[in-house]
Design a protein around this motif. Structure first.
Motif, PDB file in Angstrom:
ATOM      1  N   LEU A  39       0.485  -1.017   0.435  1.00 52.90           N
ATOM      2  CA  LEU A  39      -0.296  -0.149  -0.066  1.00 52.90           C
ATOM      3  C   LEU A  39       0.785   1.008   0.011  1.00 52.90           C
ATOM      4  CD1 LEU A  39      -2.911  -1.307   2.392  1.00 52.90           C
ATOM      5  CD2 LEU A  39      -3.065  -0.100  -0.180  1.00 52.90           C
ATOM      6  N   ALA A  40       2.345   1.543   0.648  1.00 54.50           N
ATOM      7  CA  ALA A  40       2.963   2.286   0.990  1.00 54.50           C
ATOM      8  C   ALA A  40       3.342   2.745  -0.773  1.00 54.50           C
ATOM      9  CB  ALA A  40       3.888   1.857   1.900  1.00 54.50           C
ATOM     10  N   ALA A  41       3.744   1.207  -0.506  1.00 54.37           N
ATOM     11  CA  ALA A  41       4.943   1.724  -2.206  1.00 54.37           C
ATOM     12  C   ALA A  41       3.392   2.080  -3.079  1.00 54.37           C
ATOM     13  CB  ALA A  41       5.217   0.325  -2.656  1.00 54.37           C
ATOM     14  N   GLY A  42       2.331   1.359  -3.465  1.00 51.00           N
ATOM     15  CA  GLY A  42       2.038   1.867  -4.346  1.00 51.00           C
ATOM     16  C   GLY A  42       0.996   3.825  -4.573  1.00 51.00           C
ATOM     17  N   LEU A  43       1.136   4.064  -2.967  1.00 52.98           N
ATOM     18  CA  LEU A  43       0.581   5.124  -2.980  1.00 52.98           C
ATOM     19  C   LEU A  43       1.482   6.116  -2.911  1.00 52.98           C
ATOM     20  CD1 LEU A  43      -1.515   7.835  -1.963  1.00 52.98           C
ATOM     21  CD2 LEU A  43      -0.606   7.174   0.754  1.00 52.98           C
ATOM     22  N   ARG A  44       2.697   5.638  -2.447  1.00 47.83           N
ATOM     23  CA  ARG A  44       4.058   6.737  -3.127  1.00 47.83           C
ATOM     24  C   ARG A  44       4.408   6.862  -4.901  1.00 47.83           C
ATOM     25  NH1 ARG A  44       8.042   4.034  -1.028  1.00 47.83           N
ATOM     26  NH2 ARG A  44       7.637   4.722   0.875  1.00 47.83           N
ATOM     27  N   GLU A  45       4.301   5.400  -4.892  1.00 48.80           N
ATOM     28  CA  GLU A  45       3.660   5.615  -7.081  1.00 48.80           C
ATOM     29  C   GLU A  45       3.523   6.245  -7.846  1.00 48.80           C
ATOM     30  OE1 GLU A  45       4.354   2.533 -10.557  1.00 48.80           O
ATOM     31  OE2 GLU A  45       5.086   2.032  -8.387  1.00 48.80           O
ATOM     32  N   THR A  46       1.957   6.878  -7.005  1.00 53.19           N
ATOM     33  CA  THR A  46       0.529   7.283  -7.369  1.00 53.19           C
ATOM     34  C   THR A  46       0.457   8.835  -7.120  1.00 53.19           C
ATOM     35  OG1 THR A  46      -1.112   5.270  -7.208  1.00 53.19           O
ATOM     36  CG2 THR A  46      -1.959   7.818  -7.123  1.00 53.19           C
ATOM     37  N   LEU A  47       1.357   8.948  -6.327  1.00 54.88           N
ATOM     38  CA  LEU A  47       1.967  10.344  -6.097  1.00 54.88           C
ATOM     39  C   LEU A  47       3.061  11.419  -6.632  1.00 54.88           C
ATOM     40  CD1 LEU A  47       1.136  10.462  -2.247  1.00 54.88           C
ATOM     41  CD2 LEU A  47      -0.216  11.602  -3.900  1.00 54.88           C
ATOM     42  N   VAL A  48       4.200  10.592  -7.231  1.00 55.14           N
ATOM     43  CA  VAL A  48       5.235  10.364  -8.108  1.00 55.14           C
ATOM     44  C   VAL A  48       4.444  10.687  -9.493  1.00 55.14           C
ATOM     45  CG1 VAL A  48       7.022  10.112  -8.384  1.00 55.14           C
ATOM     46  CG2 VAL A  48       6.323   9.940  -6.227  1.00 55.14           C
ATOM     47  N   GLN A  49       3.802   9.753 -10.122  1.00 52.42           N
ATOM     48  CA  GLN A  49       3.967   9.920 -11.203  1.00 52.42           C
ATOM     49  C   GLN A  49       2.031  10.851 -12.035  1.00 52.42           C
ATOM     50  OE1 GLN A  49       2.628   6.020 -12.524  1.00 52.42           O
ATOM     51  NE2 GLN A  49       4.943   4.962 -12.489  1.00 52.42           N
ATOM     52  N   THR A  50       1.153  11.414 -10.858  1.00 53.75           N
ATOM     53  CA  THR A  50       0.765  12.584 -10.997  1.00 53.75           C
ATOM     54  C   THR A  50       1.043  13.852 -11.097  1.00 53.75           C
ATOM     55  OG1 THR A  50      -0.125  12.069  -8.978  1.00 53.75           O
ATOM     56  CG2 THR A  50      -1.545  10.247 -10.399  1.00 53.75           C
ATOM     57  N   GLY A  51       2.377  14.133 -10.969  1.00 55.63           N
ATOM     58  CA  GLY A  51       2.784  15.625 -10.628  1.00 55.63           C
ATOM     59  C   GLY A  51       2.880  16.011 -11.862  1.00 55.63           C
ATOM     60  N   SER A  52       3.153  17.332 -12.086  1.00 54.72           N
ATOM     61  CA  SER A  52       3.149  18.166 -13.019  1.00 54.72           C
ATOM     62  C   SER A  52       3.602  19.612 -12.861  1.00 54.72           C
ATOM     63  CB  SER A  52       2.093  18.424 -13.877  1.00 54.72           C
ATOM     64  OG  SER A  52       2.478  18.750 -14.844  1.00 54.72           O
ATOM     65  N   PHE A  53       4.898  20.614 -13.317  1.00 53.94           N
ATOM     66  CA  PHE A  53       4.490  21.415 -12.764  1.00 53.94           C
ATOM     67  C   PHE A  53       3.806  22.648 -12.564  1.00 53.94           C
ATOM     68  CE2 PHE A  53       8.658  19.548 -14.051  1.00 53.94           C
ATOM     69  CZ  PHE A  53       9.738  19.280 -12.924  1.00 53.94           C
ATOM     70  N   ASP A  54       2.476  22.281 -13.185  1.00 60.54           N
ATOM     71  CA  ASP A  54       1.597  22.751 -13.756  1.00 60.54           C
ATOM     72  C   ASP A  54       0.444  23.620 -12.263  1.00 60.54           C
ATOM     73  OD1 ASP A  54       2.882  22.489 -15.856  1.00 60.54           O
ATOM     74  OD2 ASP A  54       0.892  23.187 -16.727  1.00 60.54           O
ATOM     75  N   ASN A  55       0.092  21.593 -11.214  1.00 59.07           N
ATOM     76  CA  ASN A  55       0.144  21.396 -10.701  1.00 59.07           C
ATOM     77  C   ASN A  55       0.212  22.259  -9.548  1.00 59.07           C
ATOM     78  OD1 ASN A  55      -1.450  19.769 -12.323  1.00 59.07           O
ATOM     79  ND2 ASN A  55      -0.724  17.682 -10.963  1.00 59.07           N
ATOM     80  N   VAL A  56      -1.178  22.711  -8.451  1.00 58.96           N
ATOM     81  CA  VAL A  56      -0.527  22.986  -6.909  1.00 58.96           C
ATOM     82  C   VAL A  56      -1.456  22.295  -6.797  1.00 58.96           C
ATOM     83  CG1 VAL A  56      -2.672  24.594  -7.280  1.00 58.96           C
ATOM     84  CG2 VAL A  56      -0.519  25.519  -5.732  1.00 58.96           C
ATOM     85  N   VAL A  57      -0.953  22.111  -4.762  1.00 56.88           N
ATOM     86  CA  VAL A  57      -1.849  21.294  -3.713  1.00 56.88           C
ATOM     87  C   VAL A  57      -1.799  22.091  -2.728  1.00 56.88           C
ATOM     88  CG1 VAL A  57      -1.419  19.137  -2.009  1.00 56.88           C
ATOM     89  CG2 VAL A  57      -0.087  19.017  -4.791  1.00 56.88           C
ATOM     90  N   VAL A  58      -3.791  21.739  -2.628  1.00 53.75           N
ATOM     91  CA  VAL A  58      -4.700  22.492  -1.837  1.00 53.75           C
ATOM     92  C   VAL A  58      -4.574  22.056  -0.209  1.00 53.75           C
ATOM     93  CG1 VAL A  58      -6.054  24.414  -1.349  1.00 53.75           C
ATOM     94  CG2 VAL A  58      -5.244  24.935  -3.503  1.00 53.75           C
ATOM     95  N   ILE A  59      -3.552  22.298   0.726  1.00 52.28           N
ATOM     96  CA  ILE A  59      -4.508  21.488   1.872  1.00 52.28           C
ATOM     97  C   ILE A  59      -4.785  22.479   2.747  1.00 52.28           C
ATOM     98  CG2 ILE A  59      -2.586  19.099   1.474  1.00 52.28           C
ATOM     99  CD1 ILE A  59      -1.404  20.907   3.441  1.00 52.28           C
ATOM    100  N   ARG A  60      -6.009  21.132   4.065  1.00 52.29           N
ATOM    101  CA  ARG A  60      -6.322  22.691   4.260  1.00 52.29           C
ATOM    102  C   ARG A  60      -5.613  22.800   5.873  1.00 52.29           C
ATOM    103  NH1 ARG A  60      -9.674  17.641   7.383  1.00 52.29           N
ATOM    104  NH2 ARG A  60      -8.611  16.336   7.685  1.00 52.29           N
ATOM    105  N   ARG A  61      -6.036  23.363   6.668  1.00 46.04           N
ATOM    106  CA  ARG A  61      -5.524  23.700   7.260  1.00 46.04           C
ATOM    107  C   ARG A  61      -4.698  22.783   8.465  1.00 46.04           C
ATOM    108  NH1 ARG A  61      -6.986  29.119  10.943  1.00 46.04           N
ATOM    109  NH2 ARG A  61      -7.113  29.566   8.291  1.00 46.04           N
TER     110      ARG A  61
END
Length: 87
Positions: A39-61
């Motif tokens: 599960l950890a490896a799959g989550l890490r790979e998903t988050l890395v492969q879907t990244g792009s320099f145009d994207n921004v991450v908005v997280i709650r406080r």
């Protein structure tokens, strides 16, 4: 002193229930550990492969990471209207 191998096998057969429960417990621990790693490896790979320099991450406080965060559609609509956001 050397213990014959037949004694060990006979001991395992005599204590069948204990042997089966011990082997099952060890197998369950290995399975849970392997599942956690998968599960950890799959989550890490998903988050890395879907990244792009145009994207921004908005997280709650109060969130520590993007996985723990979640925003509602109304909040996302407010973020989209900001002048810093490109279309």
């Amino acid at each position: 002193m050397h213990i014959p191998l037949s004694y060990s096998y006979r001991n395992l057969w005599t204590r069948r229930l204990t042997t089966i429960l011990t082997a099952s417990g060890m197998a369950l621990v290995v399975f849970v550990f392997a599942a956690t790693l998968m599960l950890a490896a799959g989550l890490r790979e998903t988050l890395v492969q879907t990244g792009s320099f145009d994207n921004v991450v908005v997280i709650r406080r109060s969130a520590q990471s993007e996985v723990q965060s979640g925003i509602e559609r109304a909040q996302a609509a407010i973020v989209e209207t900001l002048p810093q956001v490109a279309y």
